[in-house]
Design a protein around this motif. Sequence first.
Motif, PDB file in Angstrom:
ATOM      1  N   SER A 102       0.657  -1.201  -0.059  1.00 27.10           N
ATOM      2  CA  SER A 102      -0.134  -0.265   0.217  1.00 27.10           C
ATOM      3  C   SER A 102       1.142   1.180  -0.070  1.00 27.10           C
ATOM      4  N   VAL A 103       0.330   2.375  -1.042  1.00 25.91           N
ATOM      5  CA  VAL A 103       1.089   3.688  -1.429  1.00 25.91           C
ATOM      6  C   VAL A 103       0.599   4.471   0.072  1.00 25.91           C
ATOM      7  N   LYS A 104       1.741   4.946   0.874  1.00 22.12           N
ATOM      8  CA  LYS A 104       1.199   6.010   2.430  1.00 22.12           C
ATOM      9  C   LYS A 104       1.086   7.617   1.424  1.00 22.12           C
ATOM     10  N   GLN A 105       1.176   8.257   1.973  1.00 17.07           N
ATOM     11  CA  GLN A 105       1.035   9.357   1.247  1.00 17.07           C
ATOM     12  C   GLN A 105       1.673  10.143   3.045  1.00 17.07           C
ATOM     13  N   GLU A 106       2.455  10.425   1.955  1.00 13.44           N
ATOM     14  CA  GLU A 106       3.795  11.491   3.210  1.00 13.44           C
ATOM     15  C   GLU A 106       3.624  13.155   2.512  1.00 13.44           C
ATOM     16  N   ILE A 107       3.753  13.627   3.895  1.00 17.32           N
ATOM     17  CA  ILE A 107       4.582  15.034   3.794  1.00 17.32           C
ATOM     18  C   ILE A 107       5.937  15.176   3.349  1.00 17.32           C
ATOM     19  N   SER A 108       6.216  16.510   2.105  1.00 21.26           N
ATOM     20  CA  SER A 108       7.544  17.092   1.840  1.00 21.26           C
ATOM     21  C   SER A 108       7.624  17.911   3.531  1.00 21.26           C
ATOM     22  N   PRO A 109       8.913  18.087   3.967  1.00 21.32           N
ATOM     23  CA  PRO A 109       9.735  18.683   5.582  1.00 21.32           C
ATOM     24  C   PRO A 109       8.761  19.947   4.826  1.00 21.32           C
ATOM     25  N   ILE A 110       8.633  20.481   3.767  1.00 26.39           N
ATOM     26  CA  ILE A 110       8.604  22.483   3.472  1.00 26.39           C
ATOM     27  C   ILE A 110       7.092  21.971   3.366  1.00 26.39           C
ATOM     28  N   LYS A 111       6.742  21.309   2.925  1.00 29.77           N
ATOM     29  CA  LYS A 111       4.714  21.551   3.308  1.00 29.77           C
ATOM     30  C   LYS A 111       4.420  21.019   4.814  1.00 29.77           C
ATOM     31  N   LEU A 112       5.274  20.240   5.325  1.00 32.65           N
ATOM     32  CA  LEU A 112       4.804  20.385   6.943  1.00 32.65           C
ATOM     33  C   LEU A 112       4.872  22.081   7.412  1.00 32.65           C
ATOM     34  N   ALA A 113       6.424  21.954   6.916  1.00 31.13           N
ATOM     35  CA  ALA A 113       6.162  24.065   8.009  1.00 31.13           C
ATOM     36  C   ALA A 113       5.580  24.681   7.629  1.00 31.13           C
ATOM     37  N   LYS A 114       5.105  24.398   6.510  1.00 26.64           N
ATOM     38  CA  LYS A 114       3.972  25.838   5.636  1.00 26.64           C
ATOM     39  C   LYS A 114       2.628  25.753   6.443  1.00 26.64           C
ATOM     40  N   GLN A 115       2.539  24.279   6.393  1.00 31.17           N
ATOM     41  CA  GLN A 115       1.611  24.172   7.511  1.00 31.17           C
ATOM     42  C   GLN A 115       1.501  24.613   8.696  1.00 31.17           C
ATOM     43  N   GLU A 116       2.540  24.181   9.571  1.00 33.12           N
ATOM     44  CA  GLU A 116       2.362  24.499  11.459  1.00 33.12           C
ATOM     45  C   GLU A 116       2.341  26.337  10.954  1.00 33.12           C
ATOM     46  N   GLN A 117       2.970  26.776   9.886  1.00 36.52           N
ATOM     47  CA  GLN A 117       3.086  28.273   9.976  1.00 36.52           C
ATOM     48  C   GLN A 117       1.897  28.602  10.298  1.00 36.52           C
ATOM     49  N   GLN A 118       0.881  28.159   9.077  1.00 41.24           N
ATOM     50  CA  GLN A 118      -0.327  28.488   8.632  1.00 41.24           C
ATOM     51  C   GLN A 118      -1.917  28.154  10.195  1.00 41.24           C
ATOM     52  N   LYS A 119      -1.493  27.510  11.678  1.00 37.67           N
ATOM     53  CA  LYS A 119      -2.310  27.209  12.597  1.00 37.67           C
ATOM     54  C   LYS A 119      -2.411  28.398  12.814  1.00 37.67           C
ATOM     55  N   ARG A 120      -3.281  28.485  13.862  1.00 39.71           N
ATOM     56  CA  ARG A 120      -4.202  29.527  14.279  1.00 39.71           C
ATOM     57  C   ARG A 120      -2.908  29.846  15.755  1.00 39.71           C
ATOM     58  N   GLN A 121      -2.152  31.067  15.597  1.00 45.34           N
ATOM     59  CA  GLN A 121      -1.729  30.808  17.163  1.00 45.34           C
ATOM     60  C   GLN A 121      -2.491  31.522  18.269  1.00 45.34           C
ATOM     61  N   ARG A 122      -3.301  32.033  18.089  1.00 50.34           N
ATOM     62  CA  ARG A 122      -4.335  33.047  19.085  1.00 50.34           C
ATOM     63  C   ARG A 122      -5.544  33.100  18.644  1.00 50.34           C
ATOM     64  N   ALA A 123      -6.103  32.745  19.746  1.00 47.47           N
ATOM     65  CA  ALA A 123      -8.100  33.688  19.399  1.00 47.47           C
ATOM     66  C   ALA A 123      -8.055  34.970  19.792  1.00 47.47           C
ATOM     67  N   ARG A 124      -9.010  35.736  18.587  1.00 49.03           N
ATOM     68  CA  ARG A 124      -9.093  36.740  18.473  1.00 49.03           C
ATOM     69  C   ARG A 124     -10.510  37.418  18.433  1.00 49.03           C
ATOM     70  N   LYS A 125     -11.465  38.161  19.034  1.00 45.33           N
ATOM     71  CA  LYS A 125     -12.541  38.107  19.215  1.00 45.33           C
ATOM     72  C   LYS A 125     -13.423  38.800  17.932  1.00 45.33           C
ATOM     73  N   ASN A 126     -13.890  37.744  17.377  1.00 44.58           N
ATOM     74  CA  ASN A 126     -15.082  38.019  16.105  1.00 44.58           C
ATOM     75  C   ASN A 126     -15.778  39.152  15.675  1.00 44.58           C
ATOM     76  N   ASP A 127     -15.791  39.855  15.135  1.00 47.26           N
ATOM     77  CA  ASP A 127     -16.542  41.725  15.542  1.00 47.26           C
ATOM     78  C   ASP A 127     -17.478  40.839  15.118  1.00 47.26           C
ATOM     79  N   ASN A 128     -17.666  40.171  14.688  1.00 47.01           N
ATOM     80  CA  ASN A 128     -19.773  39.559  13.976  1.00 47.01           C
ATOM     81  C   ASN A 128     -20.387  38.904  14.771  1.00 47.01           C
ATOM     82  N   ASP A 129     -19.706  39.414  15.853  1.00 42.92           N
ATOM     83  CA  ASP A 129     -20.214  38.459  17.781  1.00 42.92           C
ATOM     84  C   ASP A 129     -21.422  40.062  17.668  1.00 42.92           C
ATOM     85  N   ASN A 130     -20.754  40.946  17.403  1.00 41.07           N
ATOM     86  CA  ASN A 130     -21.612  42.225  18.023  1.00 41.07           C
ATOM     87  C   ASN A 130     -22.836  42.326  16.818  1.00 41.07           C
ATOM     88  N   ALA A 131     -22.609  42.207  15.621  1.00 39.30           N
ATOM     89  CA  ALA A 131     -23.357  42.640  14.914  1.00 39.30           C
ATOM     90  C   ALA A 131     -24.874  41.552  14.907  1.00 39.30           C
TER      91      ALA A 131
END
Length: 104
Positions: free
Chosen positions: A70-99
């Motif tokens: 069976s062929v296993k999907q492997e993520i390249s180290p570069i793509k993995l690093a990019k995914q890590e950078q795109q992860k949310r680091q903080r939560a912030r209040k959504n302006d739509n909550d007031n609306a």
Amino acid sequence: MSDTAIVSKIGEFIKNERLKINKTQAQLADEAGINRWTLSQIENGEAITMISLIQIMRALEILQLLDVFSVKQEISPIKLAKQEQQKRQRARKNDNDNAKQSDW
């Protein structure tokens, strides 16, 4: 290892598995939907078709051995690093909550 040596090794394995479950060549061949002669061929180290081998493996209930192919999907180290950078680091209040609040 030569091709003939590999085929012989597979044949020995098939024969061993057949004997473990105490079946004759005729019984296993019938369950696999092949001729007894075909089963005899592989057990004697002669080449058979891939389809026949799969039918024998199915009858012996050893298809799980094919999982190594069976062929296993492997993520390249570069793509993995990019995914890590795109992860949310903080939560912030959504302006739509007031609306959504009512004017009442």
